[in-house]
Design an enzyme around this catalytic site. Sequence first.
Site, PDB file in Angstrom:
ATOM      1  N   SER A  88      -5.244   0.929  11.378  1.00  0.00           N
ATOM      2  CA  SER A  88      -6.237  -0.759  11.015  1.00  0.00           C
ATOM      3  C   SER A  88      -7.905  -1.169  11.859  1.00  0.00           C
ATOM      4  CB  SER A  88      -5.553  -2.015  10.987  1.00  0.00           C
ATOM      5  OG  SER A  88      -6.531  -2.979  10.986  1.00  0.00           O
ATOM      6  N   ASP A 117      15.777   2.713   9.328  1.00  0.00           N
ATOM      7  CA  ASP A 117      14.766   1.576   9.779  1.00  0.00           C
ATOM      8  C   ASP A 117      14.028   2.566  11.305  1.00  0.00           C
ATOM      9  OD1 ASP A 117      13.712  -0.065  11.669  1.00  0.00           O
ATOM     10  OD2 ASP A 117      15.835  -1.033  12.111  1.00  0.00           O
ATOM     11  N   ASN A 142       3.277   5.073   7.836  1.00  0.00           N
ATOM     12  CA  ASN A 142       2.694   3.799   6.635  1.00  0.00           C
ATOM     13  C   ASN A 142       3.482   2.525   6.799  1.00  0.00           C
ATOM     14  OD1 ASN A 142       1.382   2.103   5.098  1.00  0.00           O
ATOM     15  ND2 ASN A 142       3.268   1.998   4.292  1.00  0.00           N
ATOM     16  N   ILE A 171       0.761  -0.862  -0.440  1.00  0.00           N
ATOM     17  CA  ILE A 171      -0.170  -0.636   0.282  1.00  0.00           C
ATOM     18  C   ILE A 171       0.853   1.265   0.284  1.00  0.00           C
ATOM     19  CG2 ILE A 171      -1.758   1.430   0.752  1.00  0.00           C
ATOM     20  CD1 ILE A 171      -2.508  -1.647   2.550  1.00  0.00           C
ATOM     21  N   TYR A 176       0.039  -7.077  17.231  1.00  0.00           N
ATOM     22  CA  TYR A 176       0.317  -5.999  15.593  1.00  0.00           C
ATOM     23  C   TYR A 176      -1.057  -5.367  16.044  1.00  0.00           C
ATOM     24  CZ  TYR A 176      -1.950  -4.724  11.016  1.00  0.00           C
ATOM     25  OH  TYR A 176      -2.247  -3.942   9.788  1.00  0.00           O
TER      26      TYR A 176
HETATM   27  N1  NAD Z   1      -3.295  -4.876   3.772  1.00  0.00           N
HETATM   28  C1  NAD Z   1      -3.634  -4.922   4.757  1.00  0.00           C
HETATM   29  O1  NAD Z   1      -4.901  -5.445   4.420  1.00  0.00           O
HETATM   30  C2  NAD Z   1      -3.781  -3.276   5.433  1.00  0.00           C
HETATM   31  C3  NAD Z   1      -4.791  -3.923   6.580  1.00  0.00           C
HETATM   32  C4  NAD Z   1      -4.363  -2.646   7.508  1.00  0.00           C
HETATM   33  C5  NAD Z   1      -3.894  -2.265   7.685  1.00  0.00           C
HETATM   34  N2  NAD Z   1      -2.813  -2.029   6.827  1.00  0.00           N
HETATM   35  C6  NAD Z   1      -1.131  -1.412   7.283  1.00  0.00           C
HETATM   36  O2  NAD Z   1      -1.044  -0.287   5.899  1.00  0.00           O
HETATM   37  C7  NAD Z   1       0.259  -0.401   5.764  1.00  0.00           C
HETATM   38  C8  NAD Z   1       0.707  -1.077   4.801  1.00  0.00           C
HETATM   39  O3  NAD Z   1       0.499  -1.786   4.697  1.00  0.00           O
HETATM   40  P1  NAD Z   1       1.002  -3.586   3.825  1.00  0.00           P
HETATM   41  O4  NAD Z   1      -0.033  -4.346   2.984  1.00  0.00           O
HETATM   42  O5  NAD Z   1       1.693  -2.637   2.267  1.00  0.00           O
HETATM   43  O6  NAD Z   1       2.674  -3.935   4.570  1.00  0.00           O
HETATM   44  P2  NAD Z   1       3.469  -4.973   3.627  1.00  0.00           P
HETATM   45  O7  NAD Z   1       4.440  -5.653   5.293  1.00  0.00           O
HETATM   46  O8  NAD Z   1       3.459  -5.373   2.747  1.00  0.00           O
HETATM   47  O9  NAD Z   1       4.769  -3.622   3.884  1.00  0.00           O
HETATM   48  C9  NAD Z   1       5.538  -2.479   4.968  1.00  0.00           C
HETATM   49  C10 NAD Z   1       5.944  -2.229   4.434  1.00  0.00           C
HETATM   50  O10 NAD Z   1       7.201  -1.339   5.716  1.00  0.00           O
HETATM   51  C11 NAD Z   1       8.489  -1.728   5.881  1.00  0.00           C
HETATM   52  N3  NAD Z   1       8.847  -2.001   7.026  1.00  0.00           N
HETATM   53  C12 NAD Z   1       8.249  -2.493   7.634  1.00  0.00           C
HETATM   54  N4  NAD Z   1      10.130  -2.180   8.334  1.00  0.00           N
HETATM   55  C13 NAD Z   1       9.743  -1.019   8.531  1.00  0.00           C
HETATM   56  C14 NAD Z   1      10.398  -0.522   9.449  1.00  0.00           C
HETATM   57  N5  NAD Z   1      11.467  -0.947  10.957  1.00  0.00           N
HETATM   58  N6  NAD Z   1      11.417   1.043   8.958  1.00  0.00           N
HETATM   59  C15 NAD Z   1      11.055   0.977   7.547  1.00  0.00           C
HETATM   60  N7  NAD Z   1      10.099   0.605   6.967  1.00  0.00           N
HETATM   61  C16 NAD Z   1       9.664  -0.686   7.515  1.00  0.00           C
HETATM   62  C17 NAD Z   1       8.440  -3.269   4.801  1.00  0.00           C
HETATM   63  O11 NAD Z   1       9.749  -3.212   3.773  1.00  0.00           O
HETATM   64  C18 NAD Z   1       7.524  -3.433   4.118  1.00  0.00           C
HETATM   65  O12 NAD Z   1       8.220  -2.567   2.639  1.00  0.00           O
HETATM   66  C19 NAD Z   1       0.577  -1.126   6.990  1.00  0.00           C
HETATM   67  O13 NAD Z   1       1.227   0.009   7.985  1.00  0.00           O
HETATM   68  C20 NAD Z   1      -0.994  -2.265   7.350  1.00  0.00           C
HETATM   69  O14 NAD Z   1      -0.568  -2.286   8.744  1.00  0.00           O
HETATM   70  C21 NAD Z   1      -2.866  -2.624   5.764  1.00  0.00           C
END
Ligand code: NAD
Length: 255
Positions: free
Chosen positions: A148, A66, A93, A21, A161
């Site tokens: 979320s 990070d 994000n 996302i 989470y």
């Molecule tokens: N996909 C869903 O269904 C969903 C639903 C509700 C909320 N969300 C939230 O939306 C956001 C994006 O979701 P997604 O599906 O793209 O997740 P994802 O896990 O595919 O992507 C997360 C990204 O964050 C990066 N990341 C992780 N730890 C990190 C750190 N310490 N420093 C910098 N970058 C870091 C990862 O490398 C990755 O690129 C997240 O916050 C997730 O919790 C997602």
Amino acid sequence: MTQRFDVSGKVVIITGGGQGIGRAYAHAFADAGAITVIAEVNAALGEQVAAEITARGKQSMAVATDIADPAAVDSLVAKVVTRHARIDVLVNNASIFSTIKMRPFTAIPLDEWDRVLRVNITGTFLMSRAVTPSMQAKKWGRIINISSAAVTMGRPNYLHYTTSKAAVIGMTRSLAKELGAHGITVNAVLPGATDTEVARETVTAQQKAAMIAMRSIPREETPEDLVGAVMFLASDASAFISGQSITVDGGLTFL
Ligand SMILES: NC(=O)c1ccc[n+]([C@@H]2O[C@H](COP(=O)([O-])OP(=O)(O)OC[C@H]3O[C@@H](n4cnc5c(N)ncnc54)[C@H](O)[C@@H]3O)[C@@H](O)[C@H]2O)c1
């Protein structure tokens, strides 16, 4: 007259913008004329997204970061301010999300619990703290925290989470009160289960079908469904909205 929904020219940091996302937010802001900064722990993914954007003639830079590491966060912000002289928008994000293994809370190892809270809560705090001086100096800023709808649903089997994402809502409200007088708004977006290019165990096909059936708008959610709320919160159109949580889950849950 200013274009109230305009984000062109804004300097926008998107944490975790290397995939999923966050990558969609990065492309959408770039398409809308913003200068995007991809702050991503996976350096190769971050570079790839920045390259995709610059190949389309838009401004973008990737900074390997990070968000749980204060020194890395401060270095990121220093790089952005040196290059662009300001930071207008922060999209918090990045999270530990797609790598999570679903299991009862009694089976979550303590070190995994600590790391999820460290990245998802402390990382959001560190990033918000680091961008604030630049936003205060310009008396304008937007912090958008990604929570979320798993919080409102009380989804089981990833307690670290959901706990972290609930904390983000509390942080959003208190931070809104601290920063509002400086022209900075702080809001949260709560996505529903959203399909991305990344495979994950956090939702099974059966769970997804059940959630779709319960939605007011009964279809799959895509990253593009989240872009409108985030860009609205990044623009002047949302100037008098702060501390709020906007659920974007097709009308499944109501906060
Ligand atoms: N996909 C869903 O269904 C969903 C639903 C509700 C909320 N969300 C939230 O939306 C956001 C994006 O979701 P997604 O599906 O793209 O997740 P994802 O896990 O595919 O992507 C997360 C990204 O964050 C990066 N990341 C992780 N730890 C990190 C750190 N310490 N420093 C910098 N970058 C870091 C990862 O490398 C990755 O690129 C997240 O916050 C997730 O919790 C997602």
